[in-house]
Design an enzyme around this catalytic site. Structure first.
Site: not given
Length: 411
Positions: A304, A363
């Site tokens: 991320h 996700d």
């Protein structure tokens, strides 16, 4: 006493104020550099630049912390509902029972869209992506509320409520149109999440009975996606809003930014990757491909921009995913979940991923939950937009209330 950082340029020293953060890192104020030092700062992607002051969301990426208005995201996901979190983000405090009831009543009251909007949908071909339809429909709301094109402070809250209320209706309409089914009107006897599921899956001849486990899971997903600091789509909304553009136009720019595969489309990419891997036996081969600089394969759902630790949202979704699949009788035989769990276990023990601090992100499990719910992959980003609209409106409102707000103009 004020603290300063010293910047030396061509032999001249400039004192830059150090602004104290209420939590997290302090900030060096470089706003006067261009005027006083005759040069600009260069920061591609704004990796080290704060574009505004905000009290909405705080992230400590190294420690894996995410808080909204001071509340830990795990606590909000497990103990609140989505509209309670929406109220928190917009107003800064959790609502009382009376405030909550009033807020939810207003959201329900504004969930209908103008009947003329139906004609807009007919301009799209049946194969149109729901995000394309939603993008146009949200932007068109400007035409239905011309009195709100010139905003006053009193309009901020009403506009936020209207947007939060109408986005799920438009999202469900986009889906229904894409599959050739009639639109389903909102039902004010249902709560926010139930109502969206009703508009998605009911038909004029068949009622949809909402499974409480599914409802709870979707409620958590909405909360976990509600806001996330100054990400690409939120920054886009703020930049558009800084020009004085109306909120409907601003939110449509956020939807456009969110549609990008590097932002809101990542969970769909995770599903495609898990399908490509195919079985647990193939995981080592794909791990090797991910490490190969010359191989275009990317391990989706890991790493991320902000988090250098386990994404706290992913931890909640992992357990939510198991609860949903258990309820649906798929816990032991869902191939995507089995691959995902084994892939995560292998990656978290691999030095390559440990050194690079590549952990599962939000996700990684959300797409599996959506698939189990019967939500098609082209709707994944649409659901993201429903949730993030709350954050966009909170940020839009905060921007307009900021006395230091200026029109955005990167150099």
């Amino acid at each position: 006493d004020s603290e300063f950082a010293e910047l030396k340029i061509r032999g001249k020293i400039f004192k830059l104020p150090i602004l104290k953060a209420s939590i997290g890192e302090d900030v060096i104020d470089i706003s006067r550099v261009s005027a006083e030092a005759d040069c600009f700062t260069y920061d591609p992607g704004f990796m080290s630049t704060a574009s505004c002051q905000s009290t909405i969301t705080y992230i400590d990426g190294d420690k894996g912390i995410l808080r909204h208005r001071g509340y830990n995201i795990k606590d909000l996901a497990e103990k609140s509902d989505f509209l309670e979190v929406a109220y928190l983000l917009i107003y800064g405090e959790l609502p009382t029972i009376e405030q909550y009831n009033n807020f939810t009543t207003q959201v329900a009251h504004h969930s209908l869209v103008n009947e003329r909007l139906h004609y807009l949908f007919q301009a799209f071909c049946s194969s149109s992506h729901p995000m394309a339809i939603m993008l146009a429909a949200v932007g068109s709301l400007s035409a239905f509320y011309p009195d709100l094109l010139n905003f006053k402070e009193a309009d901020y809250e009403l506009t936020a409520i209207r947007m939060i209320a109408k986005i799920p209706t438009i999202a469900a309409m986009s889906y229904k149109y894409s599959i050739g089914q009639p639109f389903i009107y909102p039902d004010n006897s249902l709560d926010f999440t139930e109502n969206f599921l009703h508009m998605m899956f009911a038909t004029p001849c068949t009622k949809y009975k909402v499974n409480p486990i599914i409802k709870n899971a979707l409620n958590k997903i909405f909360i976990l996606h509600a806001d996330h600091e100054q990400n690409a789509s939120t920054s886009t909304v703020r930049i558009a809003g800084s020009s004085g553009a109306n909120a409907f136009a601003c939110i449509s720019t956020g939807i456009a930014s969110l549609w990008g595969p590097a932002h809101g489309g990542a969970n769909e990419a995770v599903i495609n990757m898990l399908k490509e891997i195919g079985s647990s036996e193939n995981i080592p081969k794909f791990i090797a491909k991910a490490k190969d600089k010359n191989d275009p394969f990317r391990l989706m759902g890991f790493g991320h921009r902000v988090y250098k630790n386990y994404d706290p949202r992913a931890a909640v979704l992992k357990e939510t995913c198991k609860a949903v699949l258990k309820e649906l009788g798929q816990l032991e035989n869902n191939p995507l979940l089995q691959i995902a769990i084994e892939l995560e276990a292998i990656a978290l023990k691999d030095e390559y991923f440990i050194e690079r601090k590549l952990y599962p992100n939000v996700d990684f499990y959300s797409g599996i939950i959506y698939k189990a719910m019967g939500i098609p992959s082209q709707m994944f980003t649409v659901l993201f937009a429903i949730a993030r609209t709350v954050g966009w409106m909170a940020q839009w409102k905060e921007m307009h209330e900021d006395p230091e707000q200026k029109i955005s103009r990167p150099r």
